[in-house]
Design a protein around this motif. Structure first.
Motif, short mmCIF file in Angstrom:
data_model
loop_
_atom_site.label_atom_id
_atom_site.label_comp_id
_atom_site.label_asym_id
_atom_site.label_seq_id
_atom_site.Cartn_x
_atom_site.Cartn_y
_atom_site.Cartn_z
N CYS A 26 0.85 -1.21 0.00
CA CYS A 26 0.00 0.00 0.00
C CYS A 26 0.87 1.25 0.00
N SER A 43 -8.09 4.42 -3.73
CA SER A 43 -8.31 3.04 -3.29
C SER A 43 -7.29 2.05 -3.86
N LYS A 91 -6.02 -0.24 -1.17
CA LYS A 91 -6.92 -1.36 -0.85
C LYS A 91 -6.76 -2.47 -1.89
N ALA A 92 -6.63 -2.07 -3.16
CA ALA A 92 -6.52 -3.05 -4.24
C ALA A 92 -5.24 -3.89 -4.10
N CYS A 146 -3.40 -4.27 -1.26
CA CYS A 146 -3.24 -4.88 0.07
C CYS A 146 -3.72 -6.34 -0.02
N TRP A 186 -4.85 -8.11 2.13
CA TRP A 186 -6.04 -8.32 2.96
C TRP A 186 -7.14 -7.28 2.68
N HIS A 187 -6.86 -6.38 1.75
CA HIS A 187 -7.82 -5.33 1.36
C HIS A 187 -8.36 -4.57 2.58
N GLU A 209 -10.30 1.33 4.03
CA GLU A 209 -11.70 1.59 3.64
C GLU A 209 -11.85 3.07 3.31
N LYS A 258 -7.59 3.41 7.85
CA LYS A 258 -7.26 2.11 8.46
C LYS A 258 -6.52 2.34 9.76
N PRO A 306 -16.10 -8.12 2.01
CA PRO A 306 -15.71 -6.71 2.16
C PRO A 306 -15.59 -6.31 3.64
N PRO A 340 -11.30 -9.42 6.43
CA PRO A 340 -10.15 -10.03 5.75
C PRO A 340 -9.97 -11.51 6.05
#
Lengths: 160, 326
Positions: B133, B161, B164-165, B167, B169-170, B173, B196, B274, B277
């Motif tokens: 990230c 974002s 997030k893409a 990561c 573990w996404h 937020e 986060k 969503p 994780p």
């Protein structure tokens, strides 16, 4: 008195030029792909372009491009120092391009360095590097187009 | 169900109060304060977690000043496929990660020695050692700190974002309608700010413990220099014949879980999706970049050798021609 003439590129030089242009196009495209815009603006929806929205893939290609560019730059610089400068001199537009390319390369090196494990930059510097890398590339694109229009090459043959 | 909730609330309230009183203003341990140069990691012993959510509430309370206060109505964004992410009216959601909830308790019911057992697991950002990230953020908004924290700077994040893409573990937020993008081109670039866990970086700077660690009545988490945390995790794992998650995942993280059951089983049993994780094994997502970075050092040498080879060949041919002319 020294005067300058445009000259025809040799076959090898033509290949080098196209490799350079192609590398910069790929680097530019994958560089812009580091921003989340290709999916938003439908580029990745073009058939065969879905890969453009894969950040890891575009990053990988960008790094591969950098490796090739570094090798190419070293080859051309050393080639010019060893034999080219006796016959050719750099044009004013070449100095502008070298300065901009130097900016892109140096900021790019810092960006790669920052991505290594255990390397931490202070926050403002990372932001500066990111913006400068993008800025140098944008200015390079516009200057390259301008020099293309005015037909200003990198070197001219020396004549005495 | 009502009984279950009231019992849970009772335990939660009671233990949180005891924990808070007992641990209020607990300073950072001396070993941690002394470790100014190295990365700090947290150890999460999931055997101890009772799922009281005291950590979740403390996280929300302590980090409330950092939570987004979006301007509404949101600016129209183009093209129309760009979706608004709005959690501002759902700030009480605690069962998943949101911009207003950076830590939640994930449950996994598994069979241990023939008996069903439910594990409650605090989940938040793993704070990777080489976080994709931060590495791939095009703007420098997400960054790693020397003490092992990965944090997103809300003042400069544009909410694309990408973090997030990339990561595994996404985790991050997004909240729309807040941040720098509102002052640039809100219709065409950016979409808010990503949020986060920042592992209470500001509290650590003051020599205090992260809120989730401070209030935990069961001492589920502890923080310390990463090598010491890893040693302790292995010692516990050896003692209970247990398993570790986070030491090697994504090339290594600064959040180390210890469990008596394999994480593969926990992962299968937990609700994922969503904001929730997984706990799957994760390859080092930045390994390719690290390897190519090494190749970048060799590349100019290769170019120089090629140029020297060409010059040598050229000189040799030139001398040969001169010789033949003589």
């Amino acid at each position: 008195m020294k005067s300058h003439n445009r000259y025809e590129l040799s076959g090898g030089q033509r290949i080098l030029r196209w490799l350079y242009v192609l590398t910069l196009i790929v680097m530019g495209f994958t560089g812009f792909g580091q921003m989340p815009i290709f999916k938003r603006y439908y580029i990745a929806d073009i058939p065969g372009m879905a890969w453009a929205a894969n950040f890891f893939l575009t990053h990988y290609i960008h790094y591969l491009g950098a490796i090739f560019l570094f090798a190419l730059i070293a080859y051309v610089i050393l080639g010019y120092i060893l034999s080219g400068r006796k016959q050719f001199s750099l044009t004013a537009s070449a100095y502008v391009r070298i300065a901009l390319l130097g900016g892109i390369v140096v900021t790019g090196i810092f960006r790669v360095f920052k991505n290594l494990p255990d390397v931490v930059f202070f926050p403002g510097f990372t932001l500066f590097i990111d913006i400068a890398h993008l800025g140098f590339m944008m200015v390079y694109i516009f200057s390259a187009l301008f020099f293309l229009i005015i037909k200003s090459g990198w070197v001219v043959r020396k004549s005495y | 169900m009502a009984n279950e909730i009231s019992r849970r609330l009772f335990i939660k309230g009671g233990l949180a109060a005891i924990g808070t009183v007992g641990a209020s203003s607990l300073p950072l341990p001396a070993t941690v304060r002394g470790a100014t140069q190295g990365a700090l990691a947290t150890l999460i012993d999931i055997r101890k977690c009772i799922g009281c959510e005291a950590c979740v509430e403390a996280c929300q309370e302590v980090n409330e000043p950092k939570f987004p206060e979006p301007e509404k109505p949101f600016p129209k964004m183009y093209p129309s496929r760009v979706k608004v992410s709005d959690w501002s009216d759902e700030r009480d959601v605690m069962d998943r990660l949101t911009p207003y909830n950076w830590l939640f308790i994930q449950e996994a019911t598994v069979t241990v020695n023939g008996e069903e057992q439910t594990f409650t697991i605090p989940r938040r950002c793993m704070h990777c050692q080489n976080p994709p990230c931060a590495d791939l953020c095009p703007w420098g908004a997400a960054r790693k700190l020397k003490n092992g924290i990965t944090r997103i700077d809300a003042d400069i994040c544009l909410g694309g974002s990408k973090c997030k893409a990339v990561c595994p573990w996404h985790i991050p937020e997004r909240q729309t309608g807040v941040g720098l993008y509102m002052d640039i081109l809100p219709a065409f670039a950016g979409n808010g700010v990503m949020y986060k866990c920042d592992r209470c970086y500001d509290r650590l700077e003051q020599g205090e413990l992260p809120a989730c660690i401070e209030v935990c009545p069961e001492n589920v988490q502890k923080i310390g220099p990463r090598d010491e945390i890893i040693k302790e995790a292995h010692a516990i794992a050896k003692e209970i014949n247990g398993h570790i998650y986070g030491e090697k995942e994504n090339g290594g993280t600064n959040t180390i879980y210890v469990s008596p059951v394999p994480f593969e089983e926990l992962n299968k049993a937990m609700e994922k999706g969503p904001g929730k994780p997984h706990m799957k094994p994760v390859e080092d997502s930045m390994a390719h970049a690290d390897n190519l970075a090494k190749a970048m050092v060799i590349a100019p040498l290769a170019g120089a050798v090629a140029a020297l080879g060409k010059f040598y060949k050229f000189t040799k041919n030139d001398n040969g021609s001169e010789e033949s002319r003589k």
